[in-house]
Design an enzyme around this catalytic site. Structure first.
Site, short mmCIF file in Angstrom:
data_model
loop_
_atom_site.label_atom_id
_atom_site.label_comp_id
_atom_site.label_asym_id
_atom_site.label_seq_id
_atom_site.Cartn_x
_atom_site.Cartn_y
_atom_site.Cartn_z
CE LYS A 87 7.76 -1.56 5.89
NZ LYS A 87 6.50 -1.37 6.02
CB SER A 162 4.43 -4.36 4.68
OG SER A 162 4.62 -3.27 5.23
CB SER A 186 2.59 -2.20 7.54
OG SER A 186 2.02 -2.98 6.20
N1 GLN Z 1 -1.60 -5.26 4.75
C1 GLN Z 1 -1.83 -3.69 4.19
C2 GLN Z 1 -1.56 -3.70 2.71
O1 GLN Z 1 -1.68 -4.65 1.99
C3 GLN Z 1 -1.45 -2.88 4.83
C4 GLN Z 1 0.28 -2.71 4.59
C5 GLN Z 1 0.66 -1.44 5.17
O2 GLN Z 1 0.46 -0.82 6.16
N2 GLN Z 1 1.72 -0.79 4.68
O3 GLN Z 1 -2.14 -2.74 2.01
#
Ligand code: GLN
Length: 501
Positions: A87, A162, A186
């Site tokens: 990532k 994400s 995410s």
């Molecule tokens: N979708 C969640 C957010 O927008 C989690 C994101 C994540 O785990 N980085 O914060």
């Protein structure tokens, strides 16, 4: 010499790649070249990669092939010759680390993150860096400043987020192992949308040194893979104390050790409130119930457990998360780090213009929210109670794990949605209703594919949740689920050497 185009490395397991190189059936260089070619073609459809690193992959492959020649290949790690990718919030010397943001578009990694180094040290061939929601804010990878990543199962749908690039790269068979980060879901939610395995280990199990921070009390790094053993091998490589991350814990566990033990005698917890949650799509709920029945048939004892405060997790997360993000992102001020808008005579207007251009909408929303929530007078109303809720939820899990060894729940309330289908941030945030409380409490969680859902034909998944530092429990259950459903298939348009219909 074998024809490169005919060499389909993508369907092989991690063990099969390693043993194929050891047995001189193929070379690591052949794997690297086939992966470079395949990524070139498949990623034109998927857009999982923000940058590729063919030279690094070839150099790593050549070192492995020299070890074969000199008879020292046995000393190479368990991921030897396996295509891997990271990532783009993880530093890898020689690459940019953009976090999917214009703010860091030109940021060259100053060093290599511990998690990345450990995968490379285990023998992985670094193929490149993967797309993500900007600074990991989001659930669809649509907030990346560098275009959307497509779900390999249906190119009109999001891969989740994400870590959408990390999930899509594995689901399309471009690489075998990727790393993502999980602050509220995410890793698990994109794994679910793309039908692959994604593990968020217990907080503290994997070092975050060199990973750009979002919410420091919540962030955890973990692997994606297409079968449980591959994921366990990657986790083995990742864990272990790192003096450079003060939250990192020692770990001696071999996560492959109990995969064949089965679930007979294990107590698997089911949370009734999760199974009746209003947003849960029937096709996902039915798939999860069927998995519970299969585990019961294999001899697991199914017990109901309660998490009375879990419903407050979302509210606590959207206080704690933005506060920590606001604090962590303050370093991107156009002076120490990040994009600098040119031509400003005073510092104030330089900050303003740089941050207004450098950060996208969702990042700005979180920063503004965090700065408000931490301001004098407001702090006691939101931040403090959110921390109290956190303690209650953590206690709920501790109590629940007095009665079971692993909890089984949905990962996401629904299967992958279409691009642009969800535009309201609050609805988007609901993607994570089943994953967020686990970050709040710090437990391990993982998403396991349950085949394709009856209605949409898209991947459906279950989430497994474990007591602190008992991540081997959820891998053992995951292996039992995999025996029922088989390993995660490569998405059909990319299977059997195809690179996207
Ligand atoms: N979708 C969640 C957010 O927008 C989690 C994101 C994540 O785990 N980085 O914060």
């Amino acid at each position: 010499m074998r024809s490169m185009a005919a060499f389909d490395y993508s369907a092989l397991s991690v063990d099969a790649i390693r043993s194929g190189i050891a047995a001189k059936e193929f070379t690591a260089r052949e794997v690297a070249l086939a992966a470079i070619e395949r990524i070139g073609a498949a990623d034109a459809k998927v857009n999982a990669f923000l940058q590729t690193t063919p030279d690094m992959a070839l150099a790593a492959a050549d070192a492995l092939d020299s070890a074969v020649s000199s008879g020292t290949f046995d000393e190479m790690g368990p991921l030897a010759g396996v295509p891997v990718a990271f990532k783009d919030n993880m530093n890898l010397l020689g690459t940019r680390t953009t976090c999917g943001s214009r703010m860091l578009e030109n940021y060259d990694s100053a060093y290599t993150a511990t998690c990345v180094q450990r995968i490379v040290d285990a023998g992985g061939l670094p193929m490149g860096k993967l797309n993500m929601d900007e600074f990991a804010f989001g659930s669809s990878t649509e907030t990346s400043a560098f275009g959307t990543t497509k779900n390999p199962w249906d190119l009109e749908r999001v891969p989740g987020g994400s870590s959408g690039g990390s999930a899509a790269a594995v689901a399309s068979g471009m690489v075998h192992v990727t790393l993502g980060s999980d602050t509220g879901g995410s890793i698990r939610q994109p794994a679910s949308f793309c039908g692959v395995i994604g593990i968020k280990p217990t907080y503290g199990l994997v070092s975050r040194y060199g990973v750009v921070a979002f919410g420091s009390s919540l962030d955890q790094v973990g692997p994606f893979a297409r079968n449980v053993r591959d994921a366990a091998l990657a986790l083995n490589a990742l864990v272990g104390h790192d003096p450079l991350d003060c939250t990192s814990q020692p770990c001696e566990t071999d996560f492959t050790a109990n995969l064949d033990e089965g679930v007979a005698g294990m107590r698997i917890g089911v949370v009734p409130e999760f199974m009746t949650a209003p947003g849960l799509e029937p096709e996902v709920g039915e798939a999860v119930l069927a998995a519970i029945q299969k585990l019961a048939a294999q001899g697991a004892e199914i017990v109901e457990v309660e998490l009375p405060n879990a419903a407050a997790a979302m509210s606590a997360y959207y206080v704690i998360g933005p506060c920590e993000a606001f604090s962590n992102l303050s370093r991107f001020d156009s002076v120490r780090y990040g994009y600098r808008d040119p031509g400003h005579a005073d510092l104030g207007s330089q900050y303003e213009a740089s941050r207004a251009f450098g950060f996208g909408q969702e990042a700005q929303r979180r920063i503004l929210l965090g700065s408000y929530l931490l301001s004098a007078g407001v702090y006691d109303t939101y931040y403090y109670p959110a921390q109290q809720v956190r303690t209650l939820i953590t206690d709920d899990y501790r109590m629940a794990f007095g009665e079971c060894d692993c909890i089984l729940a949905p990962t996401s309330p629904r299967t992958a949605f279409k691009f642009g289908e969800i535009t309201d941030p609050n609805t988007m945030h609901l993607s994570d209703i089943f994953t967020i409380s686990i970050n709040i409490a710090g437990n391990g969680g993982m998403s396991v594919p349950l085949g394709l859902s009856a209605d949409s034909g898209l991947p459906a998944s279950a989430q497994l949740i474990c007591p602190w530092f008992k991540d081997e429990n959820m891998l053992r259950v995951a292996a039992a689920i995999e025996r029922e459903y088989g390993p995660a298939p490569i998405a059909p348009a990319f299977a059997d050497g195809k690179v996207g219909a």
